[in-house]
Scaffold this active site. Structure first.
Site, mmCIF file in Angstrom:
data_model
loop_
_atom_site.group_PDB
_atom_site.id
_atom_site.type_symbol
_atom_site.label_atom_id
_atom_site.label_comp_id
_atom_site.label_asym_id
_atom_site.label_seq_id
_atom_site.Cartn_x
_atom_site.Cartn_y
_atom_site.Cartn_z
ATOM 1 N N TRP A 1 57.920 -13.942 30.311
ATOM 2 C CA TRP A 1 58.797 -15.013 29.844
ATOM 3 C C TRP A 1 60.085 -15.086 30.656
ATOM 4 O O TRP A 1 60.882 -15.992 30.451
ATOM 5 C CB TRP A 1 59.122 -14.808 28.363
ATOM 6 C CG TRP A 1 59.370 -13.384 27.999
ATOM 7 C CD1 TRP A 1 60.564 -12.739 28.011
ATOM 8 C CD2 TRP A 1 58.396 -12.430 27.562
ATOM 9 N NE1 TRP A 1 60.404 -11.437 27.620
ATOM 10 C CE2 TRP A 1 59.083 -11.210 27.324
ATOM 11 C CE3 TRP A 1 57.014 -12.481 27.346
ATOM 12 C CZ2 TRP A 1 58.426 -10.056 26.899
ATOM 13 C CZ3 TRP A 1 56.371 -11.332 26.917
ATOM 14 C CH2 TRP A 1 57.072 -10.142 26.698
ATOM 15 N N ARG A 2 60.281 -14.149 31.563
ATOM 16 C CA ARG A 2 61.482 -14.227 32.391
ATOM 17 C C ARG A 2 61.259 -15.053 33.645
ATOM 18 O O ARG A 2 62.219 -15.393 34.337
ATOM 19 C CB ARG A 2 61.932 -12.818 32.794
ATOM 20 C CG ARG A 2 62.565 -12.067 31.630
ATOM 21 C CD ARG A 2 63.036 -10.697 32.040
ATOM 22 N NE ARG A 2 63.632 -10.011 30.894
ATOM 23 C CZ ARG A 2 63.910 -8.722 30.860
ATOM 24 N NH1 ARG A 2 63.659 -7.957 31.918
ATOM 25 N NH2 ARG A 2 64.449 -8.186 29.790
ATOM 26 N N GLU B 1 60.466 -14.696 21.960
ATOM 27 C CA GLU B 1 61.486 -14.104 21.095
ATOM 28 C C GLU B 1 60.929 -13.813 19.699
ATOM 29 O O GLU B 1 61.231 -12.773 19.107
ATOM 30 C CB GLU B 1 62.700 -15.039 20.990
ATOM 31 C CG GLU B 1 63.524 -15.147 22.267
ATOM 32 C CD GLU B 1 64.380 -13.913 22.499
ATOM 33 O OE1 GLU B 1 64.631 -13.167 21.540
ATOM 34 O OE2 GLU B 1 64.809 -13.706 23.657
#
Length: 377
Positions: A44-45, A57
Site C-alpha cells: 500500500w506504500r 488501514e
DNA sequence: TAATCGTGGCA
DNA sequence: TTGCCAAGATT
C-alpha cells in the site's frame, strides 16, 4: 530537600512524560533518515489510491502486516473500487474477509463504501470530519489515511506508536491511561513537512526495532533520546495492564443431516461476536448438563426442531480475545420440524460441496475439515 | 469508562 | 499448554 532535587528555576524541568521541544528537529530528522534507509516496502506504500490505503488501514487494525498482505491483494482484486465494494453482497464481502477476524471491520468497510457513494459521489473524502464520520474509522485510522493518501499533517496513535512513545518518555503508567498525553506527543513530534513518511516511519520503528520483546536499541535512531534506554527500562516498558484470567465455556455443536444428504447451518445476527457469519448451530453446556442434552435442548430452543444426537465428530479448542471455548461437535439426524431462525438471522440446508460458498469463522472451518476427513456413515 | 470484538505467531 | 500481543473502533 536533597541537593539532587534542587532544580534551577531558570530552566523549568518537564514532567518525565513530556518532551523538550528543542530536540524535536533532531528526532524528526533522525527518524526520517532511518526510514529512507531501513523502512519496509509494503504494497500500500507503492501507490496513492485513497481507497486502497483505507482498505490497508482497516485490515491492519490489531493485525500484523504479514497476515494482512494476502488479504489485501485478494480484496483489491475482488473489489477494485469503492463502487464495486458498495454494490457487493455482504456475504461476498465477509467471504473475502474470512479468517482475518474482527468482522465488524468488513461490515463497516462495506457500509462506508455505500455512504461514500451516496454522500461523496464515490470519492473518498479528504477532510477529517467527513472521514471520522465513516463507520470503522477512528482518530488514528483517520490520521493514517489523511497523512498517507493526502499528505495532511494529522497524528496517529496505534499500538506501535504507543509503545515507541511510552519508551521514549519512560511513561510511568500503561499507555491506555495516558492516551491524551500520547496523542499530544504524537502531534508534537509529527513532521508537518513530511507527514506521510513520518507517520509510516514511526510505525515501522515500532514494528521492526522498538518491538514488544527484545527491542534492538542498537539499531534505533532515537536511542540517544530514549528515556527508557537511558534507564535500562526498554524491556519492561510500556507498563502492562493487570491481566484477568480468560473465562472458559464448553459449547455443544450439532452437524445435523437430513434425508437429502444436506447439513443445517445458520447465519449469526449482525451485532456481536462473528456477526453475519455462518456456523453450525449449538450453545453453551450448562452446569449439570451433558453435552448431548445440551445439543438437543439448544437445537429445540434456537431452531424449533427435534434431532437425534449421534457420534462425536471432533472437539475443538479455540481462544477468542476475552474467553476460550471448547466446541464438542456431534453428528446428528433431523427427526421432525422445519428449522426456524429463532435466535439467528437465517437457516439453510446445504450440501457439503456448497459449504465453501459461505463465510465461516475459523473454529467452524475446522469442523468442515473434520467433516471432509470423516464423512457421515 | 470499560467491555467487546478474531486470529496467528511467538516464547 | 499458556500468556501475550499485533497499523483500534464501537457502544
Amino acid at each position: 530537600m536533597t541537593l539532587s532535587q534542587q532544580l534551577p528555576l531558570s530552566q523549568p524541568v518537564l514532567p518525565s512524560h513530556q518532551l523538550d521541544g528543542s530536540v524535536l528537529p533532531a528526532l524528526r530528522q533522525s527518524l526520517l533518515t532511518w526510514y529512507r534507509q531501513a523502512g519496509r516496502e509494503l504494497p500500500w506504500r507503492s501507490q496513492q489510491d485513497p481507497y486502497a490505503i483505507w482498505v490497508s488501514e482497516i485490515m491492519l487494525q490489531q493485525t500484523q502486516v504479514k497476515t494482512v498482505i494476502p488479504y489485501y491483494h485478494r480484496w483489491l482484486q475482488q473489489f477494485p473500487t469503492i463502487a464495486t465494494l458498495a454494490i457487493a453482497d455482504q456475504q461476498q464481502v465477509l467471504k473475502v474477509w474470512q479468517g482475518l477476524g474482527y468482522y465488524a471491520r468488513a461490515r463497516n468497510l462495506h457500509r462506508a463504501a455505500q455512504v461514500i457513494m451516496q454522500q461523496h459521489q464515490g470519492q473518498f473524502p479528504d477532510q477529517l470530519p467527513a472521514i471520522l464520520a465513516l463507520p470503522g474509522i477512528g482518530r488514528s485510522t483517520a490520521g493514517g489515511i489523511l497523512s498517507a493518501a493526502f499528505h495532511q499533517a494529522w497524528p496517529i496513535l496505534d499500538g506501535n506508536v504507543q509503545r515507541v512513545l511510552a519508551r521514549l518518555v519512560a511513561l510511568p503508567c500503561p499507555p491506555r491511561q495516558a492516551l491524551n498525553a500520547l496523542w499530544q506527543l504524537s502531534a508534537q513530534l509529527l513532521d508537518a513537512q513530511h507527514p506521510r513518511d513520518f507517520n509510516q516511519a514511526l510505525m515501522d520503528l515500532g514494528a521492526t526495532v522498538c518491538t514488544p520483546q527484545q527491542p534492538t536499541c542498537q539499531n534505533c535512531p532515537w536511542q540517544p533520546h530514549c528515556q527508557a534506554y537511558d534507564q535500562g527500562m526498554q524491556s519492561s516498558l510500556p507498563m502492562r495492564e493487570p491481566t484477568v484470567p480468560l473465562p472458559h465455556k464448553t459449547i455443544g455443536v450439532a452437524v445435523i443431516w437430513n434425508d437429502q444428504g444436506q447439513v443445517l447451518i445458520d447465519r449469526r445476527r449482525q451485532s456481536g461476536l462473528l456477526g453475519g457469519l455462518w456456523e453450525f448451530p449449538g450453545g453453551k453446556v450448562e452446569v449439570g448438563e451433558t453435552v448431548v442434552e445440551c445439543i438437543v435442548r439448544e437445537i429445540q430452543e434456537e431452531l424449533g426442531i427435534e434431532i437425534a444426537v449421534a457420534q462425536h465428530l471432533v472437539t475443538i479448542d479455540h481462544a477468542y480475545t476475552h474467553f476460550r471455548v471448547t466446541l464438542v461437535v456431534h453428528c446428528c439426524r433431523h427427526i421432525a420440524g422445519t428449522p426456524q431462525p429463532l435466535a439467528c438471522d437465517e437457516v439453510r440446508w446445504v450440501t457439503l460441496e456448497e459449504l465453501d460458498q459461505f463465510p465461516f469463522p475459523k473454529a467452524n472451518v475446522q469442523i468442515i475439515e473434520a467433516l471432509h476427513s470423516h464423512p457421515p456413515t
